[in-house]
Design a protein around this motif. Structure first.
Motif, PDB file in Angstrom:
ATOM      1  N   PRO A  34       0.867  -1.227  -0.175  1.00 22.99           N
ATOM      2  CA  PRO A  34       0.047   0.067  -0.156  1.00 22.99           C
ATOM      3  C   PRO A  34       0.790   1.203   0.046  1.00 22.99           C
ATOM      4  N   CYS A  68       1.819   2.645  -3.422  1.00 22.66           N
ATOM      5  CA  CYS A  68       1.031   2.907  -4.505  1.00 22.66           C
ATOM      6  C   CYS A  68       0.063   4.188  -4.525  1.00 22.66           C
ATOM      7  N   MET A  91      -3.825   5.437  -6.660  1.00 28.90           N
ATOM      8  CA  MET A  91      -4.682   4.765  -7.487  1.00 28.90           C
ATOM      9  C   MET A  91      -5.420   6.064  -8.322  1.00 28.90           C
ATOM     10  N   THR A 144     -11.006  -0.837  -0.911  1.00 26.02           N
ATOM     11  CA  THR A 144      -9.591  -1.317  -0.692  1.00 26.02           C
ATOM     12  C   THR A 144      -8.734   0.003  -0.486  1.00 26.02           C
ATOM     13  N   SER A 145      -8.770   0.989  -0.887  1.00 25.90           N
ATOM     14  CA  SER A 145      -7.823   2.153  -1.109  1.00 25.90           C
ATOM     15  C   SER A 145      -8.108   2.812   0.336  1.00 25.90           C
ATOM     16  N   GLN A 146      -9.093   2.845   1.020  1.00 31.97           N
ATOM     17  CA  GLN A 146      -9.570   3.416   2.050  1.00 31.97           C
ATOM     18  C   GLN A 146      -9.029   2.754   3.200  1.00 31.97           C
ATOM     19  N   VAL A 149      -4.356   4.170   0.892  1.00 32.09           N
ATOM     20  CA  VAL A 149      -3.684   4.511  -0.728  1.00 32.09           C
ATOM     21  C   VAL A 149      -4.330   5.663  -1.127  1.00 32.09           C
ATOM     22  N   VAL A 197      -6.095   8.316  -3.562  1.00 34.73           N
ATOM     23  CA  VAL A 197      -6.829   7.923  -4.866  1.00 34.73           C
ATOM     24  C   VAL A 197      -7.041   9.297  -5.684  1.00 34.73           C
ATOM     25  N   TRP A 200      -9.356  -6.360  -8.885  1.00 32.31           N
ATOM     26  CA  TRP A 200      -9.495  -5.834  -7.360  1.00 32.31           C
ATOM     27  C   TRP A 200      -9.322  -6.751  -6.143  1.00 32.31           C
TER      28      TRP A 200
END
Length: 212
Positions: free
Chosen positions: A10, A13, A15, A46-48, A52, A54, A164
């Motif tokens: 994470p 990365c 997004m 997932t980003s949250q 990560v 966005v 994903w």
């Protein structure tokens, strides 16, 4: 490159979500639209969970495409979509600068449409030395053939293709990572189809320490 560097983490990365808007989704025929939206929401969630950053970009919001999908806006309440005029988000200085400002060189891209607004920034970012991962099941094309050809072209240019669920599992990697366990599990249960059903079953029905 060793295994730890090959696998996504994470902290490496960022997004990029491109054109998740109803006006463009109307044209998607490469996959079921509800499945596509499910996968995009799962990726956003997932980003949250893994913190990560966005970047969200939209186009023609007021004249054709409409706003960012409300369900995505709800998952990413602190992210303001960057409106642009051109198809290639990488040619929009505000969007490109937002990605660069994160200082991260592993770029995960998802969006609509695969043939243009996904593939164009992917190819551009690759040319600038980014390591780009296309989350293929969170991208939609006008046709299956068009989607597949665009995916092949991006892969041929050096992009890595993923899904994903692989992104989530790659971030988690070990179910004993308690700080993200509950969030990751909830995403899988709610968006992961049969795998999610299995996790729910295991939680609710299997009690190894209970005498039958």
């Amino acid at each position: 490159m060793n295994g730890a560097e090959t696998l996504l983490s994470p902290g490496q990365c960022v997004m990029l979500f491109v054109d998740f808007q109803a006006g463009l989704a109307f044209g998607v025929e490469s996959t079921a639209r509800q499945t596509l939206l499910n996968n995009a929401v799962a990726l956003a969630r997932t980003s949250q969970v893994y913190d990560v950053p966005v970047i969200v970009s939209t186009s023609a919001s007021r004249v054709y495409s409409g706003p960012l999908f409300p369900v995505l806006h709800a998952v990413l309440p602190g992210v303001e979509p960057i409106e642009r005029r051109n198809m290639n988000a990488w040619e929009d200085e505000t969007a490109r600068s937002a990605v660069l400002a994160t200082g991260r060189k592993r770029l995960l891209v998802a969006g609509l449409l695969t043939e243009a607004c996904v593939s164009f920034p992917v190819l551009s970012a690759l040319s600038e030395g980014f390591e780009v991962f296309v989350v293929g099941d969170a991208c939609g094309g006008l046709t299956t053939v068009g989607h597949d050809l665009a995916m092949h072209r991006m892969e041929g240019a050096g992009a890595k293709l993923t899904s994903w669920i692989q992104v989530l599992l790659e971030f988690q990697r070990d179910w004993t990572r308690h700080e993200t366990y509950a969030g990751a599990r909830q995403i899988v249960e709610e968006h992961g189809g049969g795998y999610g059903i299995g996790l729910t079953y295991a939680r609710d029905m299997i009690h190894p320490n209970t005498k039958q």
